[in-house]
Each structure stands twice: as structure tokens, then as C-alpha cells.
Design a protein around this motif. Structure first.
Motif, PDB file in Angstrom:
ATOM      1  N   PHE A 130      -6.843  -9.763  -8.161  1.00 51.84           N
ATOM      2  CA  PHE A 130      -6.445  -8.386  -7.873  1.00 51.84           C
ATOM      3  C   PHE A 130      -5.176  -8.409  -7.021  1.00 51.84           C
ATOM      4  N   PHE A 131      -4.152  -7.726  -7.508  1.00 52.27           N
ATOM      5  CA  PHE A 131      -2.875  -7.606  -6.819  1.00 52.27           C
ATOM      6  C   PHE A 131      -2.554  -6.138  -6.599  1.00 52.27           C
ATOM      7  N   GLU A 132      -1.647  -5.882  -5.668  1.00 51.95           N
ATOM      8  CA  GLU A 132      -1.041  -4.566  -5.520  1.00 51.95           C
ATOM      9  C   GLU A 132       0.469  -4.719  -5.631  1.00 51.95           C
ATOM     10  N   ASP A 133       1.080  -3.821  -6.404  1.00 54.25           N
ATOM     11  CA  ASP A 133       2.523  -3.863  -6.616  1.00 54.25           C
ATOM     12  C   ASP A 133       3.216  -3.216  -5.418  1.00 54.25           C
ATOM     13  N   GLU A 134       3.808  -4.047  -4.579  1.00 51.59           N
ATOM     14  CA  GLU A 134       4.423  -3.543  -3.352  1.00 51.59           C
ATOM     15  C   GLU A 134       5.659  -2.698  -3.611  1.00 51.59           C
ATOM     16  N   SER A 135       6.296  -2.865  -4.758  1.00 50.86           N
ATOM     17  CA  SER A 135       7.458  -2.034  -5.075  1.00 50.86           C
ATOM     18  C   SER A 135       7.043  -0.587  -5.295  1.00 50.86           C
ATOM     19  N   VAL A 136       5.833  -0.384  -5.839  1.00 49.84           N
ATOM     20  CA  VAL A 136       5.306   0.970  -6.021  1.00 49.84           C
ATOM     21  C   VAL A 136       5.022   1.594  -4.663  1.00 49.84           C
ATOM     22  N   VAL A 137       4.403   0.826  -3.783  1.00 50.42           N
ATOM     23  CA  VAL A 137       4.085   1.312  -2.438  1.00 50.42           C
ATOM     24  C   VAL A 137       5.372   1.670  -1.694  1.00 50.42           C
ATOM     25  N   LYS A 138       6.361   0.806  -1.755  1.00 52.14           N
ATOM     26  CA  LYS A 138       7.636   1.054  -1.075  1.00 52.14           C
ATOM     27  C   LYS A 138       8.312   2.304  -1.616  1.00 52.14           C
ATOM     28  N   SER A 139       8.286   2.480  -2.922  1.00 57.94           N
ATOM     29  CA  SER A 139       8.895   3.655  -3.537  1.00 57.94           C
ATOM     30  C   SER A 139       8.235   4.938  -3.045  1.00 57.94           C
ATOM     31  N   LEU A 140       6.921   4.932  -2.946  1.00 57.42           N
ATOM     32  CA  LEU A 140       6.205   6.106  -2.452  1.00 57.42           C
ATOM     33  C   LEU A 140       6.523   6.369  -0.982  1.00 57.42           C
ATOM     34  N   GLN A 141       6.669   5.306  -0.203  1.00 56.79           N
ATOM     35  CA  GLN A 141       7.033   5.463   1.206  1.00 56.79           C
ATOM     36  C   GLN A 141       8.398   6.141   1.344  1.00 56.79           C
ATOM     37  N   GLU A 142       9.304   5.798   0.438  1.00 61.18           N
ATOM     38  CA  GLU A 142      10.645   6.384   0.473  1.00 61.18           C
ATOM     39  C   GLU A 142      10.634   7.838   0.008  1.00 61.18           C
ATOM     40  N   GLN A 143       9.792   8.122  -1.000  1.00 60.59           N
ATOM     41  CA  GLN A 143       9.725   9.485  -1.539  1.00 60.59           C
ATOM     42  C   GLN A 143       9.003  10.446  -0.602  1.00 60.59           C
ATOM     43  N   PHE A 144       7.988   9.938   0.072  1.00 60.66           N
ATOM     44  CA  PHE A 144       7.143  10.785   0.922  1.00 60.66           C
ATOM     45  C   PHE A 144       7.078  10.191   2.326  1.00 60.66           C
ATOM     46  N   ALA A 145       8.190  10.326   3.052  1.00 59.02           N
ATOM     47  CA  ALA A 145       8.328   9.674   4.363  1.00 59.02           C
ATOM     48  C   ALA A 145       7.255  10.101   5.355  1.00 59.02           C
ATOM     49  N   THR A 146       6.772  11.326   5.237  1.00 59.34           N
ATOM     50  CA  THR A 146       5.746  11.826   6.154  1.00 59.34           C
ATOM     51  C   THR A 146       4.487  10.963   6.111  1.00 59.34           C
ATOM     52  N   TYR A 147       4.192  10.406   4.931  1.00 64.14           N
ATOM     53  CA  TYR A 147       2.974   9.615   4.745  1.00 64.14           C
ATOM     54  C   TYR A 147       3.265   8.109   4.663  1.00 64.14           C
ATOM     55  N   ALA A 148       4.458   7.715   5.051  1.00 57.85           N
ATOM     56  CA  ALA A 148       4.887   6.325   4.833  1.00 57.85           C
ATOM     57  C   ALA A 148       3.904   5.298   5.377  1.00 57.85           C
ATOM     58  N   ASP A 149       3.375   5.543   6.572  1.00 52.08           N
ATOM     59  CA  ASP A 149       2.461   4.575   7.188  1.00 52.08           C
ATOM     60  C   ASP A 149       1.128   4.477   6.452  1.00 52.08           C
ATOM     61  N   ASN A 150       0.801   5.512   5.696  1.00 51.83           N
ATOM     62  CA  ASN A 150      -0.498   5.546   5.015  1.00 51.83           C
ATOM     63  C   ASN A 150      -0.503   4.842   3.661  1.00 51.83           C
ATOM     64  N   PHE A 151       0.658   4.726   3.027  1.00 49.85           N
ATOM     65  CA  PHE A 151       0.659   4.181   1.671  1.00 49.85           C
ATOM     66  C   PHE A 151       0.134   2.744   1.574  1.00 49.85           C
ATOM     67  N   PRO A 152       0.444   1.844   2.520  1.00 54.86           N
ATOM     68  CA  PRO A 152      -0.178   0.508   2.449  1.00 54.86           C
ATOM     69  C   PRO A 152      -1.703   0.573   2.580  1.00 54.86           C
ATOM     70  N   ILE A 153      -2.202   1.485   3.413  1.00 60.58           N
ATOM     71  CA  ILE A 153      -3.655   1.655   3.566  1.00 60.58           C
ATOM     72  C   ILE A 153      -4.251   2.173   2.266  1.00 60.58           C
ATOM     73  N   TRP A 154      -3.613   3.193   1.691  1.00 58.92           N
ATOM     74  CA  TRP A 154      -4.116   3.764   0.437  1.00 58.92           C
ATOM     75  C   TRP A 154      -4.048   2.749  -0.706  1.00 58.92           C
ATOM     76  N   SER A 155      -3.053   1.882  -0.648  1.00 62.18           N
ATOM     77  CA  SER A 155      -2.942   0.827  -1.655  1.00 62.18           C
ATOM     78  C   SER A 155      -4.143  -0.112  -1.583  1.00 62.18           C
ATOM     79  N   GLN A 156      -4.554  -0.487  -0.361  1.00 64.98           N
ATOM     80  CA  GLN A 156      -5.734  -1.339  -0.189  1.00 64.98           C
ATOM     81  C   GLN A 156      -6.989  -0.632  -0.693  1.00 64.98           C
ATOM     82  N   GLN A 157      -7.084   0.664  -0.425  1.00 64.05           N
ATOM     83  CA  GLN A 157      -8.232   1.427  -0.909  1.00 64.05           C
ATOM     84  C   GLN A 157      -8.256   1.464  -2.433  1.00 64.05           C
ATOM     85  N   THR A 158      -7.090   1.623  -3.027  1.00 67.32           N
ATOM     86  CA  THR A 158      -6.978   1.616  -4.488  1.00 67.32           C
ATOM     87  C   THR A 158      -7.469   0.285  -5.056  1.00 67.32           C
ATOM     88  N   SER A 159      -7.042  -0.805  -4.433  1.00 70.33           N
ATOM     89  CA  SER A 159      -7.491  -2.126  -4.887  1.00 70.33           C
ATOM     90  C   SER A 159      -8.996  -2.257  -4.758  1.00 70.33           C
TER      91      SER A 159
END
Length: 199
Positions: A98-127
């Protein structure tokens, strides 16, 4: 599917005694993984999870790589217990990485800066959700599995061996196979300490 949803969830356990004598076809395993990747939810519909399925010699190679990495980490210490565990995983039919694509996470952090700190957490939850869906589906077909975490010790070698993109982050490894030994009893903490209901 040979079991209903409740039964599959209930009987999904960590099977450490597995072997290669599976009665499930490779096509069915492929169907399970594809179903999980397509239908498991993800934050912002990010679809950031990436899976690699290893069977046959590729599965064996994974646990050889892991064994070698752990031997280096242990050094001159007693390796017998670890070797036994590695042998038990290698005895299985296959492994799902099981992998997570960090480029997707980074892109979302850039698009939605308000939630930037949460995207790595949500990525782990997705996995984690992908892991549960696959694990339960394997259980429903009569297969046994466990979830292992030998990353980051094996990351570089795994990426090199199977040409995994550098932006894929290894999260977990799931060896699976035919159950050869039953798991022990599972204890449950009182539900009243873990759930609250209100009207």
C-alpha cells in the motif's frame, strides 16, 4: 463472496500461519484489489492510494529484501525470532503493498492551503480504508492476511526492484495466503467505554 459483510468484518483477523495453497484465482485477487481502489473513499476524492500486488517469485523477493534489511539493522544480535517471522510471511501466496501518491497530497495542499496540514493525515486515513477493504475482501474469500510495516527500511529497495515511482510513499505491506493456523482469541474492551449515543 462467500461471507456476508458482518461476518467478514468479524472474522477478519491477523493470520500469521499462511501458506501458498490458495483456492482463490489470481483473477479474483485482481478483482478484489481493483474493486477496493475504485470504490474506497478518499478525502476530496483525491484517489491518492496506490497498490502493488506481488505473487510468486516477486512475493518471495519482497520478504528476502525485508530479511536482508532487518539483518543489517539487527547487526550481530539474535535474529532467530525475526527470521521465523520473515519465513512465515514468505510462506504465503502473495503480498499487497500500500502506497500513497505524495504528488497528489502536495497538489491538494497547494490548492486548498487552509487545509494543508490535514492532507497528509487524510492521506493516511485513505490508505487505512483501502487496507481494511482489501483485508476484509480477502477474508470473505477464505484467505488470511496480516498488516506489516517494514517501511522505511525497505522503501528504496522495493522502489528499485519494482520500478515504483519516487513520489509513491510506502505505507504498509499485507502478506496473504491460505490460512494454515487459526489466530488466538481476541479480547474486546467494553463498548460502553468506547461509544456514546444521544437523541
Amino acid at each position: 463472496m462467500t461471507k456476508d459483510f458482518y461476518t467478514a468484518i468479524k472474522e477478519r483477523r491477523s493470520y500469521y500461519g499462511i501458506n501458498k495453497e490458495v483456492q482463490v484465482s489470481d483473477e479474483k485477487i485482481k478483482e478484489i484489489v481493483e474493486f477496493a481502489v475504485k470504490h474506497t473513499p478518499s478525502a476530496f476524492n483525491s484517489q491518492s492510494s496506490r497498490l502493488v500486488v506481488l505473487t510468486g517469485s516477486a512475493h518471495d523477493k519482497l520478504w528476502d529484501i525485508t530479511t536482508q534489511a532487518l539483518r543489517k539493522a539487527v547487526g550481530e544480535g539474535d535474529f532467530s525470532g525475526t527470521q521465523q517471522k520473515m519465513d512465515s510471511f514468505k510462506a504465503g501466496y502473495g503480498s499487497i503493498l500500500f502506497f500513497e501518491d505524495e504528488s497528489v497530497v502536495k497538489s491538494l495542499q497547494e490548492q486548498f492551503a487552509t487545509y494543508a496540514d490535514n492532507f497528509p493525515i487524510w492521506s493516511q486515513q485513505t490508505s487505512g480504508m483501502h487496507q481494511l477493504v482489501v483485508w476484509t475482501a480477502l477474508e470473505a474469500e477464505g484467505l488470511g492476511a496480516t498488516l506489516q510495516h517494514y517501511n522505511p527500511l525497505i522503501d528504496d529497495e522495493v522502489k528499485k526492484e519494482w520500478n515504483v515511482p519516487s513520489n509513491w510513499k510506502l505505507i504498509a505491506q499485507m502478506p496473504f495466503g491460505n490460512p494454515a493456523a487459526q489466530p488466538g482469541d481476541k479480547e474486546f474492551k467494553p463498548l460502553e467505554d468506547r461509544i456514546k449515543f444521544y437523541k
